[in-house]
Design a protein around this motif. Structure first.
Motif, PDB file in Angstrom:
ATOM      1  N   ASN A   1       4.243   2.825  -4.481  1.00 53.66           N
ATOM      2  CA  ASN A   1       5.009   4.061  -4.335  1.00 53.66           C
ATOM      3  C   ASN A   1       6.378   3.901  -3.697  1.00 53.66           C
ATOM      4  OD1 ASN A   1       3.017   5.866  -5.475  1.00 53.66           O
ATOM      5  ND2 ASN A   1       1.791   5.335  -3.686  1.00 53.66           N
ATOM      6  N   CYS A   2       6.658   2.732  -3.153  1.00 62.43           N
ATOM      7  CA  CYS A   2       7.967   2.513  -2.524  1.00 62.43           C
ATOM      8  C   CYS A   2       8.679   1.309  -3.149  1.00 62.43           C
ATOM      9  CB  CYS A   2       7.822   2.289  -1.017  1.00 62.43           C
ATOM     10  SG  CYS A   2       7.089   3.679  -0.137  1.00 62.43           S
ATOM     11  N   LEU A   3       8.076   0.151  -2.988  1.00 63.14           N
ATOM     12  CA  LEU A   3       8.741  -1.081  -3.427  1.00 63.14           C
ATOM     13  C   LEU A   3       8.942  -1.136  -4.935  1.00 63.14           C
ATOM     14  CD1 LEU A   3       6.888  -3.636  -1.115  1.00 63.14           C
ATOM     15  CD2 LEU A   3       9.047  -2.429  -0.689  1.00 63.14           C
ATOM     16  N   ALA A   4       7.966  -0.705  -5.694  1.00 57.74           N
ATOM     17  CA  ALA A   4       8.066  -0.760  -7.159  1.00 57.74           C
ATOM     18  C   ALA A   4       9.135   0.191  -7.695  1.00 57.74           C
ATOM     19  CB  ALA A   4       6.714  -0.438  -7.790  1.00 57.74           C
ATOM     20  N   ARG A   5       9.583   1.107  -6.869  1.00 56.93           N
ATOM     21  CA  ARG A   5      10.608   2.062  -7.289  1.00 56.93           C
ATOM     22  C   ARG A   5      12.023   1.632  -6.907  1.00 56.93           C
ATOM     23  NH1 ARG A   5       7.295   7.610  -5.898  1.00 56.93           N
ATOM     24  NH2 ARG A   5       5.630   7.189  -7.380  1.00 56.93           N
ATOM     25  N   LEU A   6      12.144   0.500  -6.253  1.00 51.79           N
ATOM     26  CA  LEU A   6      13.479   0.012  -5.897  1.00 51.79           C
ATOM     27  C   LEU A   6      14.260  -0.323  -7.172  1.00 51.79           C
ATOM     28  CD1 LEU A   6      12.528  -2.274  -2.885  1.00 51.79           C
ATOM     29  CD2 LEU A   6      13.901  -0.177  -2.784  1.00 51.79           C
ATOM     30  N   PRO A   7      15.534   0.022  -7.215  1.00 47.53           N
ATOM     31  CA  PRO A   7      16.313  -0.190  -8.440  1.00 47.53           C
ATOM     32  C   PRO A   7      16.686  -1.658  -8.668  1.00 47.53           C
ATOM     33  CG  PRO A   7      17.708   0.725  -6.726  1.00 47.53           C
ATOM     34  CD  PRO A   7      16.303   0.712  -6.183  1.00 47.53           C
ATOM     35  N   GLY A   8      16.647  -2.062  -9.932  1.00 42.67           N
ATOM     36  CA  GLY A   8      17.159  -3.367 -10.333  1.00 42.67           C
ATOM     37  C   GLY A   8      16.292  -4.562  -9.993  1.00 42.67           C
ATOM     38  N   VAL A   9      15.017  -4.347  -9.716  1.00 44.91           N
ATOM     39  CA  VAL A   9      14.144  -5.459  -9.333  1.00 44.91           C
ATOM     40  C   VAL A   9      13.620  -6.164 -10.577  1.00 44.91           C
ATOM     41  CG1 VAL A   9      11.990  -6.089  -8.172  1.00 44.91           C
ATOM     42  CG2 VAL A   9      13.508  -4.384  -7.151  1.00 44.91           C
ATOM     43  N   ALA A  10      13.845  -7.481 -10.644  1.00 45.84           N
ATOM     44  CA  ALA A  10      13.321  -8.300 -11.738  1.00 45.84           C
ATOM     45  C   ALA A  10      11.983  -8.913 -11.364  1.00 45.84           C
ATOM     46  CB  ALA A  10      14.314  -9.402 -12.096  1.00 45.84           C
ATOM     47  N   ALA A  11      11.847  -9.334 -10.104  1.00 52.76           N
ATOM     48  CA  ALA A  11      10.610  -9.968  -9.654  1.00 52.76           C
ATOM     49  C   ALA A  11      10.409  -9.690  -8.172  1.00 52.76           C
ATOM     50  CB  ALA A  11      10.649 -11.463  -9.909  1.00 52.76           C
ATOM     51  N   MET A  12       9.129  -9.601  -7.800  1.00 52.35           N
ATOM     52  CA  MET A  12       8.770  -9.332  -6.415  1.00 52.35           C
ATOM     53  C   MET A  12       7.573 -10.219  -6.071  1.00 52.35           C
ATOM     54  SD  MET A  12       7.926  -5.570  -4.748  1.00 52.35           S
ATOM     55  CE  MET A  12       8.221  -4.855  -6.319  1.00 52.35           C
ATOM     56  N   HIS A  13       7.686 -10.976  -4.975  1.00 53.49           N
ATOM     57  CA  HIS A  13       6.596 -11.853  -4.532  1.00 53.49           C
ATOM     58  C   HIS A  13       6.269 -11.516  -3.081  1.00 53.49           C
ATOM     59  CE1 HIS A  13       6.876 -14.325  -8.127  1.00 53.49           C
ATOM     60  NE2 HIS A  13       8.188 -14.250  -7.982  1.00 53.49           N
ATOM     61  N   SER A  14       4.997 -11.179  -2.831  1.00 55.00           N
ATOM     62  CA  SER A  14       4.557 -10.803  -1.484  1.00 55.00           C
ATOM     63  C   SER A  14       3.776 -11.940  -0.844  1.00 55.00           C
ATOM     64  CB  SER A  14       3.650  -9.569  -1.555  1.00 55.00           C
ATOM     65  OG  SER A  14       4.321  -8.489  -2.148  1.00 55.00           O
ATOM     66  N   ALA A  15       3.988 -12.118   0.443  1.00 53.15           N
ATOM     67  CA  ALA A  15       3.229 -13.085   1.235  1.00 53.15           C
ATOM     68  C   ALA A  15       2.742 -12.381   2.488  1.00 53.15           C
ATOM     69  CB  ALA A  15       4.102 -14.290   1.588  1.00 53.15           C
ATOM     70  N   PHE A  16       1.454 -12.528   2.771  1.00 48.82           N
ATOM     71  CA  PHE A  16       0.850 -11.875   3.921  1.00 48.82           C
ATOM     72  C   PHE A  16       0.840 -12.841   5.104  1.00 48.82           C
ATOM     73  CE2 PHE A  16      -0.809  -9.881   0.163  1.00 48.82           C
ATOM     74  CZ  PHE A  16      -0.723  -8.532   0.466  1.00 48.82           C
TER      75      PHE A  16
END
Length: 155
Positions: free
Chosen positions: A122-137
């Motif tokens: 609901n927040c990060l996926a709506r950021l404009p212009g994102v090609a790729a997102m990698h999360s690390a816990f």
């Protein structure tokens, strides 16, 4: 900035609520001289604000997540749109423009994995212009940031 200013900054980073009389004793100044220096450091912007450091676990934020973001384009318009959107999302604690493969690195705190899933969707996926997102816990914090090494300014 001299030795006394640096000493003040070092002590104030550790405890910004230390009484003025105690602080002035620690750095070897009178309380009035200490107060004048602090006000000058505030006016010059060396001291930007005073905040309370919260214990993330005590307030229910058990999970620290670091997210690398790569944008679809590296243009001023893309950067501006992304950065403007980041400022609107309180769940994003930090955002840094990076060198290397990722354009940005974000830090988010969440209650648990399910809460992070909600933030992601609901927040990060709506950021404009994102090609790729990698999360690390983060598994465990070994050393948390507790202030700048201002004593290095002396050498």
């Amino acid at each position: 900035m001299d030795r006394l200013d640096i000493a003040l900054l070092e002590h104030m980073q550790q405890d910004s609520q230390v009484p003025l009389t105690s602080l002035s004793e620690k750095v070897g100044l009178s309380p009035s001289a200490c107060h004048r220096r602090i006000k000058a450091l505030e006016k010059d912007g060396a001291i930007k604000r005073y905040v309370a450091e919260l214990d993330n676990r005590k307030i229910g934020l058990q999970l620290d997540v670091f997210i690398e973001i790569r944008l679809t384009a590296q243009t001023e318009i893309s950067f501006s749109a992304f950065e403007s959107a980041v400022h609107q999302i309180d769940e994003i604690l930090e955002c840094h423009l990076m060198s290397g493969e990722a354009d940005y690195r974000l830090r988010v705190a969440a209650r648990d994995v399910a809460d992070y899933d909600d933030i992601h969707r609901n927040c990060l996926a709506r950021l404009p212009g994102v090609a790729a997102m990698h999360s690390a816990f983060a598994i465990r914090a070994i050393k948390k940031w507790s202030g700048y090494p201002v004593e290095r300014l002396l050498g």
